[in-house]
Design an enzyme around this catalytic site. Structure first.
Site, PDB file in Angstrom:
ATOM      1  N   HIS A 160      37.740  49.219   3.509  1.00 27.58           N
ATOM      2  CA  HIS A 160      37.669  49.644   4.856  1.00 27.58           C
ATOM      3  C   HIS A 160      37.698  48.341   5.734  1.00 27.58           C
ATOM      4  O   HIS A 160      37.712  48.437   6.671  1.00 27.58           O
ATOM      5  CB  HIS A 160      36.670  50.731   5.067  1.00 27.58           C
ATOM      6  N   ASP A 196      40.606  56.153  -3.433  1.00 26.51           N
ATOM      7  CA  ASP A 196      39.240  56.445  -3.255  1.00 26.51           C
ATOM      8  C   ASP A 196      39.441  57.853  -2.142  1.00 26.51           C
ATOM      9  O   ASP A 196      40.496  58.098  -1.590  1.00 26.51           O
ATOM     10  CB  ASP A 196      38.842  55.305  -2.352  1.00 26.51           C
ATOM     11  N   ASP A 286      34.896  58.572  -5.676  1.00 26.80           N
ATOM     12  CA  ASP A 286      34.148  59.535  -4.580  1.00 26.80           C
ATOM     13  C   ASP A 286      34.719  60.645  -4.392  1.00 26.80           C
ATOM     14  O   ASP A 286      34.736  61.840  -3.682  1.00 26.80           O
ATOM     15  CB  ASP A 286      33.730  58.900  -3.309  1.00 26.80           C
TER      16      ASP A 286
HETATM   17  C1  SP5 Z   1      33.846  52.394   0.266  1.00 25.47           C
HETATM   18  C2  SP5 Z   1      33.697  53.719   0.795  1.00 25.47           C
HETATM   19  O1  SP5 Z   1      34.006  54.812  -0.053  1.00 25.47           O
HETATM   20  N1  SP5 Z   1      33.017  53.894   1.977  1.00 25.47           N
HETATM   21  C3  SP5 Z   1      32.899  55.266   2.655  1.00 25.47           C
HETATM   22  C4  SP5 Z   1      32.134  55.057   3.959  1.00 25.47           C
HETATM   23  C5  SP5 Z   1      31.823  56.497   4.332  1.00 25.47           C
HETATM   24  N2  SP5 Z   1      30.685  56.553   5.508  1.00 25.47           N
HETATM   25  C6  SP5 Z   1      30.842  57.582   6.163  1.00 25.47           C
HETATM   26  C7  SP5 Z   1      30.273  59.115   5.686  1.00 25.47           C
HETATM   27  C8  SP5 Z   1      30.388  60.026   6.374  1.00 25.47           C
HETATM   28  C9  SP5 Z   1      30.229  61.291   5.920  1.00 25.47           C
HETATM   29  N3  SP5 Z   1      30.329  62.432   6.824  1.00 25.47           N
HETATM   30  C10 SP5 Z   1      30.712  63.358   6.018  1.00 25.47           C
HETATM   31  C11 SP5 Z   1      30.876  64.683   6.665  1.00 25.47           C
HETATM   32  C12 SP5 Z   1      32.193  65.497   6.309  1.00 25.47           C
HETATM   33  N4  SP5 Z   1      32.412  66.776   6.700  1.00 25.47           N
HETATM   34 ZN    ZN Z   2      35.347  56.250  -0.193  1.00 27.63          ZN
END
Ligand code: SP5
Ligand code: ZN
Length: 344
Positions: A160, A196, A286
């Site tokens: 990211h 990912d 993930d």
């Molecule tokens: C490296 C990596 O996997 N970074 C991921 C960062 C994600 N952060 C934001 C997570 C937001 C989760 N919200 C989920 C709601 C879906 N409806």
């Molecule tokens: Zn991720």
């Protein structure tokens, strides 16, 4: 399979992150490394070595010098302003209609260099992100020197992070830095496959106008999940890079292995056609069915299959760890991909 790992990566250890409107324990925890290491050892996956130390030279091939300098000094500057605080987070960003000038004051500078609130800087961040890059570059060097495959057990992750922005637990883009190192050391073409769950928008941005790097990504549809503002199918590259960016967004909840595999075949077909000298895999776990922040339905046996599919490309391959937050199974899932790859 050769793994490169550094203990120093654990020094990045923020306590909390913003999620669902609350401060919750930081998901991208140092424990992730322990779970993966333990699974590698339990399954006799091969040698585990420490990285060499690299200068910031290879990082500067991908990231802006002022961004690198900012990261090196951010904690100290924050600590002077807020001596009691344990993590530095931005709260204000140069949004539409605002000036993109780096503020003198640390809080403003943090917003300038951040896309979101989920990449907090703590005391050990600089040491850890340098060690993470060292793991990626050491593994890259081994592959360049003839190792058919290597695994960079990196953390914090990188995909990211763009040239001058941290985001989504990422600071330096390990996969992009390793990719650029291959090119700087004689490769003509490198393909990056990002598996990912989240779109690797930083990697995409870094190589978007380039035709020496093919970026292909399978990820949650950005209309439905993070990073929300990039990762659509119609982002195909710019200028010389037109046709060298392939996004395969997939819907939440209904994406299982059958659907995932169909998209994977499209990505692998395009990579085969590109004929890269090296393959870099941004390996996020993930997509797993029980990942706490993700909504695909990939199982541990599916990860073994994924490894098989990647090996079929028959390219020297560098795996770089990205996300994956189901801690207890992260190790097994990682090992499944790597074993699937090796068994081919
Ligand atoms: C490296 C990596 O996997 N970074 C991921 C960062 C994600 N952060 C934001 C997570 C937001 C989760 N919200 C989920 C709601 C879906 N409806
Ligand atoms: Zn991720």
């Amino acid at each position: 399979m050769l793994t490169i790992y550094s203990e120093q990566q654990k020094l990045h250890n923020p306590a909390r992150e913003f999620l669902g409107g609350d401060l919750v324990p930081y998901l991208e925890s140092p424990k992730r490394l322990d779970y993966v290491l333990e699974a590698l050892q339990d399954n006799n996956l091969g040698r585990i070595e420490w990285p060499e130390s690299f200068s910031t030279g290879p990082i500067a091939r991908v990231h802006r010098p002022d961004y690198i300098e900012f990261l090196e000094t951010a904690w100290q500057r924050w600590h002077q302003t807020y001596p009691e605080s344990t993590q530095a987070s931005p709260y204000c960003f140069p949004h539409r209609g605002l000036r993109h000038v780096v503020p003198e004051q640390i809080e403003g500078a943090l917003g300038y260099y951040s896309m979101d609130l989920t990449a907090p800087v703590v005391e050990g961040t600089w040491t850890a992100i340098r060690a993470s890059v060292d793991c990626a570059l050491t593994a890259q060097k081994r592959v360049l020197d003839g190792e058919p495959v290597a695994f960079a057990l990196c953390r914090p992750p990188g995909h990211h992070a763009s040239g001058d922005l941290m985001a989504g637990y990422c600071f330096f883009n390990n996969a992009a830095i390793a990719t650029q190192a291959f090119l700087d050391q004689g490769a003509d073409k490198v393909a990056i496959l990002d598996v990912d769950y989240h779109h690797g928008h930083g990697t995409q941005a870094i190589f978007y106008s380039r035709n020496d790097v093919l970026f292909a990504s399978l990820h949650a549809d950005p209309r439905q999940d993070y990073p929300h503002y990039l990762g659509h199918e119609d982002e195909t590259g710019d200028g010389a890079g037109l046709g060298f960016n392939l996004n395969l967004p997939l819907p939440l909840h209904v994406t299982g292995w059958a659907e995932y595999r169909r998209a994977l075949e499209v990505a692998l077909g395009r990579i085969g056609e590109f004929e890269p000298d090296y393959l870099v895999v941004s390996l996020g776990l993930d997509t797993y069915e029980r990942d706490p922040i993700s909504f695909f339905n990939i199982t541990t046996p599916d990860f073994l299959e994924l490894g098989h599919c990647l090996a079929a490309l028959k390219k020297p391959t560098l795996f770089v760890l990205e996300g994956g937050y189901a801690l207890e199974v992260l190790g097994n899932n990682t090992v499944a991909v790597l074993e699937g790859f090796s068994a081919f």
